[in-house]
Scaffold this active site. Sequence first.
Site, PDB file in Angstrom:
ATOM      1  N   SER A 257      64.157  44.987 -12.113  1.00  0.00           N
ATOM      2  CA  SER A 257      64.909  43.775 -12.632  1.00  0.00           C
ATOM      3  C   SER A 257      66.525  44.038 -13.006  1.00  0.00           C
ATOM      4  O   SER A 257      66.891  45.360 -12.932  1.00  0.00           O
ATOM      5  CB  SER A 257      64.121  43.226 -13.797  1.00  0.00           C
ATOM      6  OG  SER A 257      64.476  44.390 -14.915  1.00  0.00           O
ATOM      7  N   LYS A 258      66.896  43.142 -13.167  1.00  0.00           N
ATOM      8  CA  LYS A 258      68.551  43.473 -13.156  1.00  0.00           C
ATOM      9  C   LYS A 258      68.719  44.148 -14.434  1.00  0.00           C
ATOM     10  O   LYS A 258      69.508  44.907 -14.756  1.00  0.00           O
ATOM     11  CB  LYS A 258      69.234  42.022 -13.212  1.00  0.00           C
ATOM     12  CG  LYS A 258      70.633  42.231 -13.524  1.00  0.00           C
ATOM     13  CD  LYS A 258      71.552  40.876 -13.346  1.00  0.00           C
ATOM     14  CE  LYS A 258      72.913  40.999 -13.451  1.00  0.00           C
ATOM     15  NZ  LYS A 258      73.957  40.063 -13.314  1.00  0.00           N
TER      16      LYS A 258
END
Length: 504
Positions: A257-258
Amino acid sequence: MAITPPTDVPGETVRVRFPPSPTGYLHIGGARTAILNWLYARKHGGKLVLRIEDTDAERSTEASIQGILDGLTWLGLDWDEGPYFQTAFKADHERAAQQLVDSGKAYKCFCTKETLAAKRAQAMADKKADVGYDGTCRHLSAAEVEAYEKAGLPAVIRFKVPDRDGKVGYDDRVLGRIERAYAEIEDFVIVRSNGEPLYLLSNVVDDIRDRISHVIRGQDHMTNTIRQVLLYEALGARPPVFAHMPLTLDLKKRKISKRHHGEIVSVQFYRERGFLPWALCNFLVLLGWNPGTNQEIFSREELIEAFTLERIGRANAVFNHRPGDPKFFTDPKLIAINAAYLRSTDIGTIGDLVRRELEAEGLWHADYAGLRREWYLTTLDMIRDRFHTLKDFTTLGRAYFDDTYPIEEKPLRKHLLSHPELKTWLPALAERFSALDDFTAGTTEAATRELAEALAVKAGILINAMRTVLTGQLAGPGMFDVLVSLGKATVVRRLRRVGPLFPE
Ligand code: GLU
């Protein structure tokens, strides 16, 4: 609503879809979904429908839509229909909800949030196995519903899970039979109290309308799938074939995920860092799909040929990222695949790609596309062997295109400053080169060896020092080929000016 049941019957059209929610950039997980759907469509002569699921008005943005379209285009994934926008079909979603209410397959529920929360808390306190909706409004009479509506009470619409024994399920093409007892599924909401249909419903209505035959998506959507199968049945449509792909986790088993991994989860990152689009596609396919052999590099055609849903992995895929290690700025396998494509892609294509890099750095000369094209392509061909990304041509390879380039610390110490006499030996070599009529790998090698002999030093000392001064690098292609590529004038000029590199 006209319903055409999709099919898995051989010979009938395969219709798959990529339905991103435009709430951020194109994530590599999303790209993987797109690629697998694209492969399946291409393999079966089917259609790929692009549908932008933009119903979350607060989180959907124009920039994200554009980013997704650009990302897919850059990856070379073409779609056959769309982009459709889910918001444009809101009336279909509402009509389907109404159809379900009218046919007694869904009902209005007036329970307030507070009541529901209190009931849930109580059920949990009582350690009940079932803490879901208790079905209060399922049994309201028509008169009660009318009275509540007249009183202006807000209502959601809930799907009435059939009161049946046994299980509902589907045959997942990756995971096999997936089932759940009817009794375990609560009556779920399909329309919010503000009238907004939920994704769960809209997604099904759109897939029916778009005549989707196969839904290939991440395992994170599996919690929806059983309920969606119920919706298909209630709407009188045959469910599509489902194939759920594994999640992609990092070495610590976190979903990529970012928030945890930053920019390396976005397709744009790879575009900016000099990756070839198909190299990224190739890598992403292997992240979750197994060819059943050791082959890692697949052309488009090979992959279309080899791809089957059954070989999608069941277990989570691992994205091997070691933050903080510059060599591992992303999964090393991706870097290796990119390097392999840099070496094997036809040199004309590489020439066009490197041109963009050179232009961006102000290193491009019009001659490279004209009189010096052959030199340009030969040089790229010579240096690409050691490179991993297109960026390397303008960083590690900068000396081939400009006189200003950094000299790396390690070769500077090891191969230059370790022999202070090189301060005069290299200019002496420059004079020998300058005197050559014919500047070839053969003549320059002979000149180098002659000087080494005259000085009674190993030729290797001169060769390593030359590489350091002329390219700034510790290693590279055969040195005498490098000399030819750089050309006599450049070589002589650079070897003459070494003085300032040495301490006073
Ligand atoms: N819009 C959903 C997402 O981006 C796609 C759901 C689906 O594939 O059915 O996650």
